[in-house]
Design a protein around this motif. Structure first.
Motif, PDB file in Angstrom:
ATOM      1  N   ALA A 235       0.842  -1.206   0.000  1.00 19.68           N
ATOM      2  CA  ALA A 235       0.000   0.000   0.000  1.00 19.68           C
ATOM      3  C   ALA A 235       0.875   1.254   0.000  1.00 19.68           C
ATOM      4  N   ALA A 236       1.933   1.232   0.803  1.00 17.34           N
ATOM      5  CA  ALA A 236       2.848   2.385   0.844  1.00 17.34           C
ATOM      6  C   ALA A 236       3.514   2.574  -0.510  1.00 17.34           C
ATOM      7  N   ASN A 237       3.933   1.484  -1.114  1.00 19.65           N
ATOM      8  CA  ASN A 237       4.555   1.575  -2.447  1.00 19.65           C
ATOM      9  C   ASN A 237       3.590   2.194  -3.449  1.00 19.65           C
ATOM     10  N   ARG A 238       2.346   1.715  -3.417  1.00 17.99           N
ATOM     11  CA  ARG A 238       1.370   2.167  -4.427  1.00 17.99           C
ATOM     12  C   ARG A 238       1.083   3.660  -4.293  1.00 17.99           C
ATOM     13  N   PHE A 239       1.042   4.159  -3.061  1.00 21.34           N
ATOM     14  CA  PHE A 239       0.744   5.576  -2.861  1.00 21.34           C
ATOM     15  C   PHE A 239       2.005   6.438  -2.782  1.00 21.34           C
ATOM     16  N   GLY A 240       3.170   5.813  -2.880  1.00 22.11           N
ATOM     17  CA  GLY A 240       4.418   6.575  -2.847  1.00 22.11           C
ATOM     18  C   GLY A 240       4.767   7.097  -1.467  1.00 22.11           C
TER      19      GLY A 240
ATOM     20  N   ARG B  20      14.879  16.048   1.051  1.00 25.01           N
ATOM     21  CA  ARG B  20      13.990  15.512   0.037  1.00 25.01           C
ATOM     22  C   ARG B  20      12.691  16.341   0.029  1.00 25.01           C
ATOM     23  N   ALA B  21      12.076  16.428  -1.142  1.00 26.17           N
ATOM     24  CA  ALA B  21      10.906  17.298  -1.302  1.00 26.17           C
ATOM     25  C   ALA B  21       9.632  16.546  -0.913  1.00 26.17           C
ATOM     26  N   ASP B  22       9.319  16.554   0.381  1.00 27.42           N
ATOM     27  CA  ASP B  22       8.036  16.056   0.890  1.00 27.42           C
ATOM     28  C   ASP B  22       7.241  17.299   1.290  1.00 27.42           C
ATOM     29  N   LEU B  23       6.291  17.696   0.451  1.00 31.92           N
ATOM     30  CA  LEU B  23       5.600  18.971   0.646  1.00 31.92           C
ATOM     31  C   LEU B  23       4.092  18.792   0.603  1.00 31.92           C
ATOM     32  N   VAL B  24       3.410  19.677   1.329  1.00 32.21           N
ATOM     33  CA  VAL B  24       1.957  19.609   1.417  1.00 32.21           C
ATOM     34  C   VAL B  24       1.408  21.029   1.264  1.00 32.21           C
ATOM     35  N   ALA B  25       0.333  21.172   0.501  1.00 36.19           N
ATOM     36  CA  ALA B  25      -0.309  22.482   0.389  1.00 36.19           C
ATOM     37  C   ALA B  25      -1.713  22.419   0.987  1.00 36.19           C
ATOM     38  N   VAL B  26      -2.015  23.447   1.805  1.00 37.41           N
ATOM     39  CA  VAL B  26      -3.309  23.527   2.503  1.00 37.41           C
ATOM     40  C   VAL B  26      -4.058  24.741   1.976  1.00 37.41           C
TER      41      VAL B  26
ATOM     42  N   THR C 156      -0.129  16.935  -2.282  1.00 38.88           N
ATOM     43  CA  THR C 156       0.906  16.236  -1.518  1.00 38.88           C
ATOM     44  C   THR C 156       1.994  15.774  -2.473  1.00 38.88           C
ATOM     45  N   MET C 157       3.224  16.113  -2.115  1.00 41.09           N
ATOM     46  CA  MET C 157       4.385  15.672  -2.890  1.00 41.09           C
ATOM     47  C   MET C 157       5.273  14.845  -1.970  1.00 41.09           C
ATOM     48  N   ILE C 158       5.723  13.690  -2.459  1.00 43.40           N
ATOM     49  CA  ILE C 158       6.659  12.876  -1.672  1.00 43.40           C
ATOM     50  C   ILE C 158       7.867  12.555  -2.539  1.00 43.40           C
ATOM     51  N   ASP C 159       9.039  12.921  -2.014  1.00 48.80           N
ATOM     52  CA  ASP C 159      10.294  12.695  -2.728  1.00 48.80           C
ATOM     53  C   ASP C 159      10.265  13.342  -4.124  1.00 48.80           C
ATOM     54  N   GLY C 160       9.626  14.499  -4.191  1.00 48.62           N
ATOM     55  CA  GLY C 160       9.576  15.243  -5.449  1.00 48.62           C
ATOM     56  C   GLY C 160       8.496  14.790  -6.407  1.00 48.62           C
ATOM     57  N   LYS C 161       7.760  13.775  -6.028  1.00 46.39           N
ATOM     58  CA  LYS C 161       6.717  13.232  -6.907  1.00 46.39           C
ATOM     59  C   LYS C 161       5.349  13.695  -6.410  1.00 46.39           C
ATOM     60  N   VAL C 162       4.526  14.218  -7.321  1.00 43.80           N
ATOM     61  CA  VAL C 162       3.183  14.660  -6.933  1.00 43.80           C
ATOM     62  C   VAL C 162       2.287  13.432  -6.820  1.00 43.80           C
TER      63      VAL C 162
END
Ligand code: ZN
Length: 448
Positions: A130-135, A379-385, A414-420
């Protein structure tokens, strides 16, 4: 790509109005006032979020994704009763069901701005996939149970095999650790053996500890619901049970279970001398205020953790004991319970709670050099509210607005490791309806 927003909250430095973050190759390369970032990188495309707050993703210091489908099943039970019912219900599900359950949990995490999880796994493959699938950036701790010391070698071998299996299917953002479940499901000798094994292999360890009064009574006096009904249910009632006369934390110290790579989950029932023990070994704490309150376990002595200098992160715990994976809710609960128990409004600020939900969790997991803040090189783990809603207006202080006013539905990116992985409230590569349908199917099975 440059991401601009009305507010940037780097966490390790002051908020920036009209700020921007430049992400390249999965890393944060630059950040600051938007005009300056644009000027330094004129060739870069720009995404503008307008009336939004951009911050690092949340680090959920304790969760169980594979239990997500148990949401709302045992809402009004004390801890002991809840544990008994939960153990019975768990037996109804197979690996396909746990896979569906973990996907539901991963979906809620990513959609709520959680980018890192510390997950103690019953069905590790379900969570890892599940973690892999959602990044998701996932630390998966393989849960181990065992009270019969004649079977320690077998238990250890099985745990080792499960760890190796998880490593085989782990994605690039996943790590594996060990989780002796709790002092009422793992013997002292097994704790000791697992601690030695973890040190030998360089694994982190997460364990539920000092969660409830029932656990204290069990360890100290060898009595109560966990000593009788629970042991009978699990089939351990033919094993000898010796009261230790001490607290769960001091009990584990006697078995050399502690070091700086250990995460103690909960620690609600921790005395001042227990906290000194945790500090002596630099044990980190996963604070789960809402789960603890909901199960009637009490309020963890957060102020004493902090004044002792312990590393503390915030966890939601599973949906079986906390019906939403909402870190905004947890931050508020952290502040309000602490203030109420101290009868003081100045013992904890919104800024401290936000730090704990991001950098604090990263320190607990030993990943604070990689995530937890907006800093160059991380690493680019970013969230916009999204701040368009009336419950944000009017805004003076973005940290205050976020911590006291926001909820999981306000996250739209939500971006994790630069991936949206979540954009405009949509999962670009996931069939959301399929996951919901499958979770409903499992729920029908649970009710049967
Ligand atoms: Zn837990």
């Amino acid at each position: 790509m440059i991401y601009e927003a009305e507010w940037i909250l780097p966490i390790t430095s002051p908020a920036i109005r009209q700020g921007a973050v430049f992400v390249d190759g999965g890393s944060i390369v630059d950040f600051g006032p938007a005009a300056e970032v644009r000027e330094r990188h004129p060739e870069q495309a720009v995404t503008v979020f307008h009336h939004a707050i951009l911050l690092p993703g949340f680090v959920n210091a304790h969760v169980h994704l594979d239990y997500s489908v148990f949401r709302g099943l045992f809402d009004d039970c004390d801890f002991g009763d809840w544990m008994l019912r939960f153990m019975v219900a768990k037996r109804k599900l197979d690996s396909h069901d746990y896979a569906a359950s973990a996907l539901l949990g991963a979906m809620e995490c990513v959609g709520s701005g959680i980018t890192s999880i510390a997950d103690t796994v019953f069905d590790g493959e379900a969570t890892m996939r599940a973690a892999n699938r959602f990044g998701l950036r996932a630390f998966t701790f393989v849960e181990v149970f065992g009270m019969d010391d004649t079977k320690i070698n077998r238990v250890l071998k099985y745990a080792g095999e499960r760890i190796e299996r998880l490593k085989e299917i782990a994605g690039p953002l996943a790590k594996v650790g060990l989780s002796p479940h709790a002092p009422y499901t793992v013997s002292g000798r097994l704790y000791q053996t697992l601690a030695e094994y973890a040190r030998e292999h360089g694994y982190k360890v997460a364990t539920h500890l000092a969660e409830s009064q029932a656990e204290v009574t069990y360890i100290r006096d060898g009595s109560g619901v966990l000593a009788h009904d629970f042991r009978e249910l699990v089939g351990w009632d033919d094993l000898q049970l010796t009261p230790t006369g001490t607290s769960p934390i001091k009990f584990l110290e006697q078995y050399d279970a502690f070091d700086k790579n250990v995460i103690a989950i909960h620690c609600v029932q921790a005395s001042r001398s227990d906290i000194e023990v945790l500090k002596r070994y630099d044990v980190a704490v996963a604070h789960c205020p809402k789960s603890n309150a909901k199960l009637g376990c009490g309020i963890a002595p957060l102020g004493e953790f902090l004044s002792a200098g312990l590393r503390v992160g915030i966890g939601t715990d599973s949906l079986a004991s906390n019906n939403i994976l909402d870190m905004f809710d947890e931050m508020r609960m952290t502040i309000f319970l602490h203030r109420a128990s101290q009868a003081s409004a100045v013992c904890m600020s919104a800024e401290q709670a936000l730090e704990m939900a991001t950098m604090g969790g990263a320190r607990v997991l030993g990943s604070d050099h990689i995530v937890g803040s907006i800093d160059v090189g991380k690493r680019a783990d970013l969230v916009a509210v999204d701040m368009e809603y009336s419950h944000f207006a009017p805004i003076d202080d973005p940290v205050s607005a976020l911590v006291y006013g926001a909820n999981q539905e306000d996250v739209f990116f939500t971006m994790i490791d630069g991936k949206v992985v979540y954009d405009k409230k949509v999962f670009p590569t996931i069939d959301v309806d399929e996951i919901s349908r499958d979770a409903d199917r499992v729920r029908v099975k649970l009710r049967a």
